[in-house]
Enzyme design. Structure first.
Site, PDB file in Angstrom:
ATOM      1  N   HIS A  29     -11.552  -2.934   7.071  1.00  0.00           N
ATOM      2  CA  HIS A  29     -11.681  -4.024   6.094  1.00  0.00           C
ATOM      3  C   HIS A  29     -12.105  -5.356   6.701  1.00  0.00           C
ATOM      4  O   HIS A  29     -11.716  -6.423   6.206  1.00  0.00           O
ATOM      5  CB  HIS A  29     -10.374  -4.191   5.315  1.00  0.00           C
ATOM      6  CG  HIS A  29      -9.986  -2.988   4.521  1.00  0.00           C
ATOM      7  ND1 HIS A  29     -10.787  -2.450   3.535  1.00  0.00           N
ATOM      8  CD2 HIS A  29      -8.874  -2.194   4.587  1.00  0.00           C
ATOM      9  CE1 HIS A  29     -10.192  -1.392   3.016  1.00  0.00           C
ATOM     10  NE2 HIS A  29      -9.042  -1.210   3.643  1.00  0.00           N
TER      11      HIS A  29
ATOM     12  N   HIS B 242      -3.090  -9.604  -1.050  1.00  0.00           N
ATOM     13  CA  HIS B 242      -3.355  -8.208  -0.682  1.00  0.00           C
ATOM     14  C   HIS B 242      -4.321  -8.131   0.494  1.00  0.00           C
ATOM     15  O   HIS B 242      -4.001  -7.574   1.537  1.00  0.00           O
ATOM     16  CB  HIS B 242      -3.905  -7.413  -1.861  1.00  0.00           C
ATOM     17  CG  HIS B 242      -4.156  -5.971  -1.504  1.00  0.00           C
ATOM     18  ND1 HIS B 242      -3.130  -5.112  -1.156  1.00  0.00           N
ATOM     19  CD2 HIS B 242      -5.305  -5.248  -1.390  1.00  0.00           C
ATOM     20  CE1 HIS B 242      -3.630  -3.917  -0.865  1.00  0.00           C
ATOM     21  NE2 HIS B 242      -4.949  -3.976  -0.992  1.00  0.00           N
TER      22      HIS B 242
ATOM     23  N   HIS C 170      -3.425  -4.031   2.381  1.00  0.00           N
ATOM     24  CA  HIS C 170      -4.821  -3.594   2.449  1.00  0.00           C
ATOM     25  C   HIS C 170      -5.149  -2.775   3.696  1.00  0.00           C
ATOM     26  O   HIS C 170      -5.697  -1.679   3.597  1.00  0.00           O
ATOM     27  CB  HIS C 170      -5.750  -4.800   2.336  1.00  0.00           C
ATOM     28  CG  HIS C 170      -7.137  -4.479   1.884  1.00  0.00           C
ATOM     29  ND1 HIS C 170      -7.411  -3.527   0.928  1.00  0.00           N
ATOM     30  CD2 HIS C 170      -8.349  -4.997   2.247  1.00  0.00           C
ATOM     31  CE1 HIS C 170      -8.710  -3.481   0.714  1.00  0.00           C
ATOM     32  NE2 HIS C 170      -9.303  -4.362   1.508  1.00  0.00           N
ATOM     33  N   VAL C 171      -4.864  -3.315   4.876  1.00  0.00           N
ATOM     34  CA  VAL C 171      -5.069  -2.575   6.124  1.00  0.00           C
ATOM     35  C   VAL C 171      -3.844  -1.701   6.352  1.00  0.00           C
ATOM     36  O   VAL C 171      -2.722  -2.196   6.406  1.00  0.00           O
ATOM     37  CB  VAL C 171      -5.272  -3.532   7.313  1.00  0.00           C
ATOM     38  CG1 VAL C 171      -5.381  -2.749   8.617  1.00  0.00           C
ATOM     39  CG2 VAL C 171      -6.506  -4.385   7.092  1.00  0.00           C
ATOM     40  N   HIS C 172      -4.073  -0.412   6.534  1.00  0.00           N
ATOM     41  CA  HIS C 172      -2.957   0.529   6.597  1.00  0.00           C
ATOM     42  C   HIS C 172      -2.397   0.604   8.012  1.00  0.00           C
ATOM     43  O   HIS C 172      -2.507   1.611   8.714  1.00  0.00           O
ATOM     44  CB  HIS C 172      -3.404   1.901   6.098  1.00  0.00           C
ATOM     45  CG  HIS C 172      -3.876   1.863   4.681  1.00  0.00           C
ATOM     46  ND1 HIS C 172      -4.542   2.902   4.075  1.00  0.00           N
ATOM     47  CD2 HIS C 172      -3.785   0.883   3.726  1.00  0.00           C
ATOM     48  CE1 HIS C 172      -4.839   2.581   2.831  1.00  0.00           C
ATOM     49  NE2 HIS C 172      -4.387   1.355   2.603  1.00  0.00           N
TER      50      HIS C 172
ATOM     51  N   ASN D  53      -6.801  -3.852  -4.517  1.00  0.00           N
ATOM     52  CA  ASN D  53      -8.070  -3.310  -5.002  1.00  0.00           C
ATOM     53  C   ASN D  53      -7.897  -2.008  -5.772  1.00  0.00           C
ATOM     54  O   ASN D  53      -8.675  -1.695  -6.678  1.00  0.00           O
ATOM     55  CB  ASN D  53      -9.042  -3.100  -3.838  1.00  0.00           C
ATOM     56  CG  ASN D  53      -8.466  -2.255  -2.726  1.00  0.00           C
ATOM     57  OD1 ASN D  53      -7.419  -2.579  -2.163  1.00  0.00           O
ATOM     58  ND2 ASN D  53      -9.143  -1.168  -2.375  1.00  0.00           N
TER      59      ASN D  53
ATOM     60  N   ASP E 184       0.844  -1.203   0.000  1.00  0.00           N
ATOM     61  CA  ASP E 184       0.000   0.000   0.000  1.00  0.00           C
ATOM     62  C   ASP E 184       0.876   1.249   0.000  1.00  0.00           C
ATOM     63  O   ASP E 184       0.757   2.118   0.857  1.00  0.00           O
ATOM     64  CB  ASP E 184      -0.940  -0.019   1.204  1.00  0.00           C
ATOM     65  CG  ASP E 184      -1.879  -1.214   1.179  1.00  0.00           C
ATOM     66  OD1 ASP E 184      -3.081  -1.009   0.936  1.00  0.00           O
ATOM     67  OD2 ASP E 184      -1.414  -2.351   1.362  1.00  0.00           O
TER      68      ASP E 184
ATOM     69  N   TYR F 106      -1.981   3.997  -6.066  1.00  0.00           N
ATOM     70  CA  TYR F 106      -3.196   4.695  -5.639  1.00  0.00           C
ATOM     71  C   TYR F 106      -3.625   5.731  -6.681  1.00  0.00           C
ATOM     72  O   TYR F 106      -4.102   6.811  -6.353  1.00  0.00           O
ATOM     73  CB  TYR F 106      -3.015   5.347  -4.267  1.00  0.00           C
ATOM     74  CG  TYR F 106      -3.132   4.338  -3.153  1.00  0.00           C
ATOM     75  CD1 TYR F 106      -4.312   4.186  -2.445  1.00  0.00           C
ATOM     76  CD2 TYR F 106      -2.075   3.497  -2.846  1.00  0.00           C
ATOM     77  CE1 TYR F 106      -4.423   3.227  -1.450  1.00  0.00           C
ATOM     78  CE2 TYR F 106      -2.179   2.533  -1.858  1.00  0.00           C
ATOM     79  CZ  TYR F 106      -3.354   2.407  -1.163  1.00  0.00           C
ATOM     80  OH  TYR F 106      -3.474   1.458  -0.186  1.00  0.00           O
TER      81      TYR F 106
END
EC number: 3.1.3.2
Length: 427
Positions: A301, A291, A330-332, A207, A147, A177
Site C-alpha cells: 500500500h 484506516h 490497511h497494512v496487514h 476500503n 483489518d 471483508y
C-alpha cells in the site's frame, strides 16, 4: 444459492479492480457461522454495542422478521427497571441479498463502571446479555486491532482479546471483508458478538467497506452504514464515516480515509472545529484513528492517495492540536513509529502505530522496505492486537501482543507521555 452468490461476488471483485498486487502468506480458512437460533426469526442476532455521548449506549442487533425495536435493561440480572424504543431498517444489495431487520436502540443515562443486563426485543426475549460501562476515572483500557475479517486467525485474535479486561474496543477499518458478498457481514456480526455485546466497539471504515460497483450499486458503504451506526451526530458530524467520542480523560477522533478529506471539505472542516473544541483539562489525551496509514515502511500500500493526500491535508491539523497517538490499519502487519511530523522525528508530533493485523483471510504483508527508516522503531508481520492503558493524565502504556501458534505473546511495549505534560509542546 450460496455458491451462486460466491461466484457473483468473485466476479464483481474482479470487475471492481479489487485485485491485490503483492503476495500474502499465512492464511487460514474463513469461518461460516450460522444463527444461534434459526427456528426463531425474532431471536436477536449479531448483537453489538457502541458509546453514545457521555452516559448512553447504542444496542444494535438483527432479526430475520419484523419486530418492534426495544430494549429492557437493569443492574440486576432478570430485573429490568429501564426500557427504550428505537428504530429499524434493512437494505438490499444488488438483486440477490436482503438483510434482516437491523435494530438500533439507545439506552441511558447509565452509571460509569457498572454492569448492565439487557434483553433485545423486550422482556419476553429468551436471551439476556450484559455489558459494563467504561469507568469515570483512570486507568482506561483500550483493545485495538484492525483489518479483522472472519478467518480462523480472526477468531484467534478475538480469543486473546477476550482474556483481557478492556473497556473499549477500537477497530481502525476493514471489518468483515465481505467484499460485496453480503452473507459475510452476517458471519462477522456473529463472530464478534461474544465480545461486542459486552464492551462498546468503536469502528471506522476501510476500503473493504466501500462495496461500490459502477452502474450496479453506486451507493458506497451501504452495509457498513446500516449495520455499524456510530455516534456521528453527537459529535457534530454529518456522516457516519467520521466522528469523535470521549472516554474518561481521552478524546478519540475516528477519521474517514475513503471519503472527502481535502482542505475545505466537510470532513476537514469538521476535524478543524472538533480539534478546537477539545478541553485538554478534562481530556488530556487525544487519539486519532484512520484506516490508510500516513506512515508506513512496509512494501504494501505504498503511495496510495488515501494515505499520501490525506496526510498532506490533515497532518498539520493533528500536529498543531498536539494529538498524542494515531492508529491505522490497511497494512496487514504491525509497525510502531516514533513521534513524527513531516517525515521526521518531532517530539511534539503523534506516535504513529499501524495495526492492521487482526487476522483477515488475505494474510500478512511480509515485505518491508530496507533499510528500516529511523522513525520506524518496531515492525513485524504477524497477526495480533494492541492494548493501550491510559494510566493517568500524563502516562500511558502501549503493548502489542502477537498471535503465536494461538498463544498471545507480548512482543512490543512502550511507555508514552502525554504531549500535554511536555512544557515545550504546549499549545
Amino acid at each position: 444459492m450460496v455458491k451462486v452468490l460466491g461466484l457473483v461476488a468473485i466476479l464483481l471483485i474482479v470487475l471492481a479492480g479489487n485485485v491485490l498486487s503483492y503476495d500474502r502468506q499465512g492464511t487460514r480458512k474463513n469461518l461460516v457461522i450460522h444463527p444461534t437460533n434459526e427456528d426463531d426469526p425474532t431471536f436477536p442476532d449479531q448483537v453489538h454495542i457502541s458509546l453514545v455521548g457521555p452516559d448512553k449506549m447504542r444496542i444494535s442487533w438483527i432479526t430475520q422478521s419484523s419486530i418492534s425495536p426495544s430494549v429492557v435493561y437493569g443492574t440486576v440480572s432478570g430485573k429490568y427497571e429501564g426500557s427504550a424504543n428505537g428504530t429499524s431498517s434493512s437494505y438490499h444489495y444488488l438483486l440477490i441479498y436482503r438483510s434482516g431487520q437491523i435494530n438500533d436502540v439507545v439506552i441511558g443515562p447509565l452509571k460509569p463502571n457498572t454492569v448492565y443486563y439487557y434483553k433485545c426485543g423486550g422482556p419476553s426475549s429468551t436471551q439476556e446479555f450484559s455489558f459494563r460501562t467504561p469507568p469515570s476515572k483512570f486507568p482506561i483500557k483500550f483493545a485495538v486491532s484492525g483489518d479483522l475479517g472472519t478467518s480462523e486467525w480472526s477468531k484467534s485474535t478475538l480469543e486473546h482479546v477476550s482474556k483481557w479486561d478492556y473497556d473499549v474496543f477500537i477497530l481502525p477499518g476493514d471489518l468483515s471483508y465481505a467484499n460485496m458478498y453480503q452473507p459475510l457481514w452476517d458471519t462477522f456480526g456473529r463472530l464478534v458478538q461474544p465480545l461486542a455485546s459486552q464492551r462498546p466497539w468503536m469502528v471506522t471504515h476501510g476500503n473493504h467497506e466501500l462495496e461500490k460497483i459502477p452502474i450496479l450499486h453506486s451507493n458506497p458503504f451501504t452495509a457498513y452504514n446500516k449495520r455499524w451506526r456510530m455516534p456521528f451526530e453527537e459529535s457534530g458530524s454529518s456522516s457516519n464515516l467520521y466522528y469523535s467520542f470521549n472516554v474518561y480523560g481521552v478524546h478519540i477522533i475516528m477519521l474517514g480515509s475513503y471519503t472527502d478529506f481535502e482542505p475545505g471539505s466537510e470532513q476537514y472542516q469538521w476535524l478543524e472545529n472538533n480539534l478546537k473544541k477539545i478541553d485538554r483539562k478534562t481530556t488530556p489525551w487525544v487519539v486519532a484513528v484512520v484506516h490508510a496509514p500516513w506512515y508506513n515502511s512496509n512494501e504494501a500500500h505504498q503511495g496510495e492517495k488515501e494515505s499520501v493526500e490525506m496526510k498532506e491535508s490533515m497532518e498539520t491539523l493533528l500536529y498543531k492540536a498536539r494529538v498524542d497517538l494515531v492508529f491505522a490499519g490497511h497494512v496487514h502487519a504491525y509497525e510502531r513509529f516514533s513521534r513524527v511530523y513531516q517525515d521526521k522525528f518531532d517530539k511534539c508530533g503523534p506516535v504513529y502505530i499501524n495495526i492492521g493485523d487482526g487476522g483477515n483471510l488475505e494474510g500478512l504483508a511480509t515485505k518491508y522496505r530496507d533499510p528500516n527508516p529511523e522513525i520506524s522503531l518496531f515492525r513485524e508481520a504477524s497477526f495480533g492486537h494492541g492494548q493501550l492503558v491510559v494510566e493517568n493524565a500524563t502516562h500511558a502504556r502501549w503493548e502489542w501482543h502477537r498471535n503465536d501458534d494461538d498463544v498471545s505473546v507480548e512482543k512490543d511495549s512502550v511507555w508514552l507521555t502525554s504531549l500535554l505534560a511536555d512544557s515545550s509542546c504546549k499549545i
